[in-house]
Design a protein around this motif. Structure first.
Motif, PDB file in Angstrom:
ATOM      1  N   HIS A 126      12.667  -7.865  10.259  1.00 13.72           N
ATOM      2  CA  HIS A 126      13.459  -7.327   9.143  1.00 13.72           C
ATOM      3  C   HIS A 126      12.908  -5.961   8.759  1.00 13.72           C
ATOM      4  CE1 HIS A 126      15.357 -11.199   8.393  1.00 13.72           C
ATOM      5  NE2 HIS A 126      14.152 -11.750   8.409  1.00 13.72           N
ATOM      6  N   PHE A 127      13.806  -5.040   8.465  1.00 15.16           N
ATOM      7  CA  PHE A 127      13.431  -3.777   7.835  1.00 15.16           C
ATOM      8  C   PHE A 127      14.443  -3.545   6.726  1.00 15.16           C
ATOM      9  CE2 PHE A 127      13.464   0.924   7.419  1.00 15.16           C
ATOM     10  CZ  PHE A 127      12.177   1.040   6.915  1.00 15.16           C
ATOM     11  N   ILE A 128      13.960  -3.604   5.497  1.00 14.01           N
ATOM     12  CA  ILE A 128      14.843  -3.575   4.330  1.00 14.01           C
ATOM     13  C   ILE A 128      14.408  -2.441   3.414  1.00 14.01           C
ATOM     14  CG2 ILE A 128      15.699  -4.910   2.364  1.00 14.01           C
ATOM     15  CD1 ILE A 128      14.790  -7.435   4.007  1.00 14.01           C
ATOM     16  N   VAL A 129      15.380  -1.659   2.970  1.00 10.50           N
ATOM     17  CA  VAL A 129      15.108  -0.587   2.013  1.00 10.50           C
ATOM     18  C   VAL A 129      15.918  -0.844   0.750  1.00 10.50           C
ATOM     19  CG1 VAL A 129      14.480   1.101   3.786  1.00 10.50           C
ATOM     20  CG2 VAL A 129      16.834   0.950   3.013  1.00 10.50           C
ATOM     21  N   PRO A 130      15.358  -0.514  -0.420  1.00 13.17           N
ATOM     22  CA  PRO A 130      16.037  -0.826  -1.686  1.00 13.17           C
ATOM     23  C   PRO A 130      17.415  -0.173  -1.819  1.00 13.17           C
ATOM     24  CG  PRO A 130      13.823   0.009  -2.094  1.00 13.17           C
ATOM     25  CD  PRO A 130      14.060   0.076  -0.632  1.00 13.17           C
ATOM     26  N   ARG A 131      17.578   1.001  -1.279  1.00 12.20           N
ATOM     27  CA  ARG A 131      18.848   1.708  -1.392  1.00 12.20           C
ATOM     28  C   ARG A 131      19.999   0.854  -0.851  1.00 12.20           C
ATOM     29  NH1 ARG A 131      20.074   4.232   2.877  1.00 12.20           N
ATOM     30  NH2 ARG A 131      18.085   5.029   3.350  1.00 12.20           N
ATOM     31  N   ARG A 132      19.772   0.161   0.247  1.00 10.76           N
ATOM     32  CA  ARG A 132      20.811  -0.698   0.824  1.00 10.76           C
ATOM     33  C   ARG A 132      21.087  -1.932  -0.037  1.00 10.76           C
ATOM     34  NH1 ARG A 132      18.198  -0.393   6.324  1.00 10.76           N
ATOM     35  NH2 ARG A 132      18.708   1.718   6.980  1.00 10.76           N
ATOM     36  N   LEU A 133      20.072  -2.421  -0.716  1.00 14.87           N
ATOM     37  CA  LEU A 133      20.257  -3.591  -1.579  1.00 14.87           C
ATOM     38  C   LEU A 133      21.084  -3.234  -2.806  1.00 14.87           C
ATOM     39  CD1 LEU A 133      16.647  -5.062  -1.539  1.00 14.87           C
ATOM     40  CD2 LEU A 133      18.625  -5.814  -0.217  1.00 14.87           C
ATOM     41  N   SER A 134      20.836  -2.075  -3.356  1.00 14.89           N
ATOM     42  CA  SER A 134      21.556  -1.679  -4.560  1.00 14.89           C
ATOM     43  C   SER A 134      23.000  -1.265  -4.266  1.00 14.89           C
ATOM     44  CB  SER A 134      20.823  -0.532  -5.288  1.00 14.89           C
ATOM     45  OG  SER A 134      20.727   0.599  -4.451  1.00 14.89           O
ATOM     46  N   GLN A 135      23.316  -1.030  -2.986  1.00 15.25           N
ATOM     47  CA  GLN A 135      24.674  -0.696  -2.596  1.00 15.25           C
ATOM     48  C   GLN A 135      25.518  -1.943  -2.402  1.00 15.25           C
ATOM     49  OE1 GLN A 135      24.196   1.709   0.892  1.00 15.25           O
ATOM     50  NE2 GLN A 135      23.668   3.549  -0.278  1.00 15.25           N
ATOM     51  N   GLY A 136      24.853  -3.092  -2.429  1.00 16.43           N
ATOM     52  CA  GLY A 136      25.584  -4.356  -2.311  1.00 16.43           C
ATOM     53  C   GLY A 136      25.738  -4.746  -0.902  1.00 16.43           C
ATOM     54  N   GLY A 193       0.801  -1.211   0.000  1.00 23.19           N
ATOM     55  CA  GLY A 193       0.000   0.000   0.000  1.00 23.19           C
ATOM     56  C   GLY A 193       0.837   1.265   0.000  1.00 23.19           C
ATOM     57  N   HIS A 194       0.339   2.244   0.755  1.00 20.08           N
ATOM     58  CA  HIS A 194       0.816   3.620   0.662  1.00 20.08           C
ATOM     59  C   HIS A 194       1.167   4.197   2.036  1.00 20.08           C
ATOM     60  CE1 HIS A 194      -1.135   3.480  -3.324  1.00 20.08           C
ATOM     61  NE2 HIS A 194      -2.081   2.829  -2.686  1.00 20.08           N
ATOM     62  N   ASN A 195       2.006   5.203   1.991  1.00 21.49           N
ATOM     63  CA  ASN A 195       2.287   5.991   3.192  1.00 21.49           C
ATOM     64  C   ASN A 195       1.326   7.172   3.237  1.00 21.49           C
ATOM     65  OD1 ASN A 195       4.222   4.560   4.466  1.00 21.49           O
ATOM     66  ND2 ASN A 195       5.903   5.928   3.997  1.00 21.49           N
ATOM     67  N   PRO A 196       1.073   7.719   4.404  1.00 21.05           N
ATOM     68  CA  PRO A 196       1.723   7.431   5.684  1.00 21.05           C
ATOM     69  C   PRO A 196       1.129   6.230   6.433  1.00 21.05           C
ATOM     70  CG  PRO A 196       0.191   9.230   5.988  1.00 21.05           C
ATOM     71  CD  PRO A 196       0.162   8.888   4.508  1.00 21.05           C
ATOM     72  N   SER A 197       0.074   5.643   5.894  1.00 20.92           N
ATOM     73  CA  SER A 197      -0.629   4.577   6.621  1.00 20.92           C
ATOM     74  C   SER A 197       0.238   3.360   6.908  1.00 20.92           C
ATOM     75  CB  SER A 197      -1.868   4.146   5.844  1.00 20.92           C
ATOM     76  OG  SER A 197      -2.717   5.236   5.663  1.00 20.92           O
ATOM     77  N   LEU A 198       1.014   2.903   5.909  1.00 22.34           N
ATOM     78  CA  LEU A 198       1.853   1.726   6.144  1.00 22.34           C
ATOM     79  C   LEU A 198       2.903   1.999   7.211  1.00 22.34           C
ATOM     80  CD1 LEU A 198       2.524   0.142   2.638  1.00 22.34           C
ATOM     81  CD2 LEU A 198       0.814  -0.486   4.331  1.00 22.34           C
ATOM     82  N   HIS A 199       3.515   3.162   7.145  1.00 19.78           N
ATOM     83  CA  HIS A 199       4.523   3.525   8.138  1.00 19.78           C
ATOM     84  C   HIS A 199       3.904   3.560   9.534  1.00 19.78           C
ATOM     85  CE1 HIS A 199       7.888   6.578   9.372  1.00 19.78           C
ATOM     86  NE2 HIS A 199       8.096   5.377   9.862  1.00 19.78           N
ATOM     87  N   ASN A 200       2.764   4.203   9.652  1.00 14.17           N
ATOM     88  CA  ASN A 200       2.089   4.286  10.947  1.00 14.17           C
ATOM     89  C   ASN A 200       1.681   2.911  11.466  1.00 14.17           C
ATOM     90  OD1 ASN A 200       2.368   7.075  10.943  1.00 14.17           O
ATOM     91  ND2 ASN A 200       0.357   7.417  10.040  1.00 14.17           N
ATOM     92  N   LEU A 201       1.212   2.048  10.571  1.00 13.21           N
ATOM     93  CA  LEU A 201       0.831   0.693  10.977  1.00 13.21           C
ATOM     94  C   LEU A 201       2.046  -0.079  11.480  1.00 13.21           C
ATOM     95  CD1 LEU A 201      -1.321  -1.600  11.068  1.00 13.21           C
ATOM     96  CD2 LEU A 201      -0.557  -2.204   8.753  1.00 13.21           C
ATOM     97  N   ALA A 202       3.139  -0.044  10.724  1.00 17.22           N
ATOM     98  CA  ALA A 202       4.348  -0.770  11.123  1.00 17.22           C
ATOM     99  C   ALA A 202       4.859  -0.273  12.473  1.00 17.22           C
ATOM    100  CB  ALA A 202       5.429  -0.632  10.050  1.00 17.22           C
ATOM    101  N   ALA A 208      11.462   3.939  12.217  1.00 20.99           N
ATOM    102  CA  ALA A 208      10.801   5.099  12.811  1.00 20.99           C
ATOM    103  C   ALA A 208      11.159   6.377  12.064  1.00 20.99           C
ATOM    104  CB  ALA A 208      11.168   5.224  14.281  1.00 20.99           C
ATOM    105  N   ALA A 209      12.404   6.462  11.602  1.00 17.05           N
ATOM    106  CA  ALA A 209      12.876   7.671  10.931  1.00 17.05           C
ATOM    107  C   ALA A 209      12.267   7.836   9.538  1.00 17.05           C
ATOM    108  CB  ALA A 209      14.400   7.657  10.843  1.00 17.05           C
ATOM    109  N   HIS A 210      12.086   6.725   8.816  1.00 13.54           N
ATOM    110  CA  HIS A 210      11.663   6.847   7.421  1.00 13.54           C
ATOM    111  C   HIS A 210      11.218   5.484   6.888  1.00 13.54           C
ATOM    112  CE1 HIS A 210      11.446   8.795   3.555  1.00 13.54           C
ATOM    113  NE2 HIS A 210      12.413   8.085   3.015  1.00 13.54           N
ATOM    114  N   PHE A 211      10.135   5.468   6.133  1.00 15.06           N
ATOM    115  CA  PHE A 211       9.635   4.261   5.467  1.00 15.06           C
ATOM    116  C   PHE A 211       9.574   4.585   3.978  1.00 15.06           C
ATOM    117  CE2 PHE A 211       7.020   0.619   4.552  1.00 15.06           C
ATOM    118  CZ  PHE A 211       7.170  -0.239   5.624  1.00 15.06           C
ATOM    119  N   PRO A 212      10.729   4.513   3.288  1.00 12.51           N
ATOM    120  CA  PRO A 212      10.795   4.966   1.891  1.00 12.51           C
ATOM    121  C   PRO A 212      10.035   4.053   0.937  1.00 12.51           C
ATOM    122  CG  PRO A 212      12.844   3.905   2.500  1.00 12.51           C
ATOM    123  CD  PRO A 212      12.003   3.959   3.754  1.00 12.51           C
ATOM    124  N   THR A 213       9.918   4.511  -0.306  1.00 10.74           N
ATOM    125  CA  THR A 213       9.249   3.694  -1.309  1.00 10.74           C
ATOM    126  C   THR A 213       9.958   2.348  -1.438  1.00 10.74           C
ATOM    127  OG1 THR A 213      10.522   4.802  -3.034  1.00 10.74           O
ATOM    128  CG2 THR A 213       8.282   5.600  -2.657  1.00 10.74           C
TER     129      THR A 213
END
Length: 174
Positions: free
Chosen positions: A164-174, A109-118, A134-139
């Motif tokens: 687990h909390f995973i963001v794409p930016r960290r995956l693309s950095q290897g 779904g979408h923010n801010p609802s998903l962030h608030n739910l998590a 808590a700081a950020h729930f990016p796309t």
């Protein structure tokens, strides 16, 4: 044990001036990130029996790009209009209606609802992951929360563990 994977839609495009919010497609960055997150879900062994997805174009595209990377044999996809503009409370109410036999669910779904739910559901977890979330729930961010509960109807604030909390930016950095 119940497991909830919360996936925010991938980065959407604002370049189509005629498109309304509901119809906005993914941006090239989102098209690249969604399969990466699907691969991560596969690596984590996530096999949701139920997928709840907003019917907006960007959530549908995110699902379509991520789902080939996860096992879909026993999944039921629900595109639900009420998930598009839902509040965190509305999302929690919907999750509580999942059947007891569903042990793993994916919510897209979408923010801010998903962030608030998590934030509301994760009572424990690695402090660094909790702080990052808590700081950020990016796309295209993925939060995986486990619950030591017998049924979804028992979900309540702070009853989950962020595993687990995973963001794409960290995956693309290897």
């Amino acid at each position: 044990m119940l497991t909830l994977a919360i996936l925010r839609h991938a980065k959407s495009s604002w370049d189509a001036p005629a498109a309304d919010d509901f119809s906005r497609p993914l941006a090239p960055r989102g098209i690249a990130a969604a399969p990466l997150m699907g691969h991560e879900m596969e690596k984590l062994g996530l096999k949701p029996e139920a997928i709840l997805c907003s019917p907006a174009a960007r959530t549908r595209e995110t699902l379509a790009l991520a789902i080939p990377k996860i096992d879909t044999k026993h999944q039921k996809v629900h595109f639900e209009d009420d998930l598009y503009m839902a509040s965190a409370e509305d999302l929690l109410g919907r999750l509580r209606r999942l059947p007891k036999e569903t042990r793993t669910a994916l919510l897209i779904g979408h923010n801010p609802s998903l962030h608030n739910l998590a934030l509301a559901l994760a009572g424990t977890g690695k402090p660094a992951d909790l702080a990052d979330m808590a700081a950020h729930f990016p796309t295209c961010a993925l939060a995986v929360i486990a619950f030591d509960l017998p049924a979804w109807r028992d979900l309540a604030v702070r009853t989950g563990k962020l595993v687990h909390f995973i963001v794409p930016r960290r995956l693309s950095q290897g």
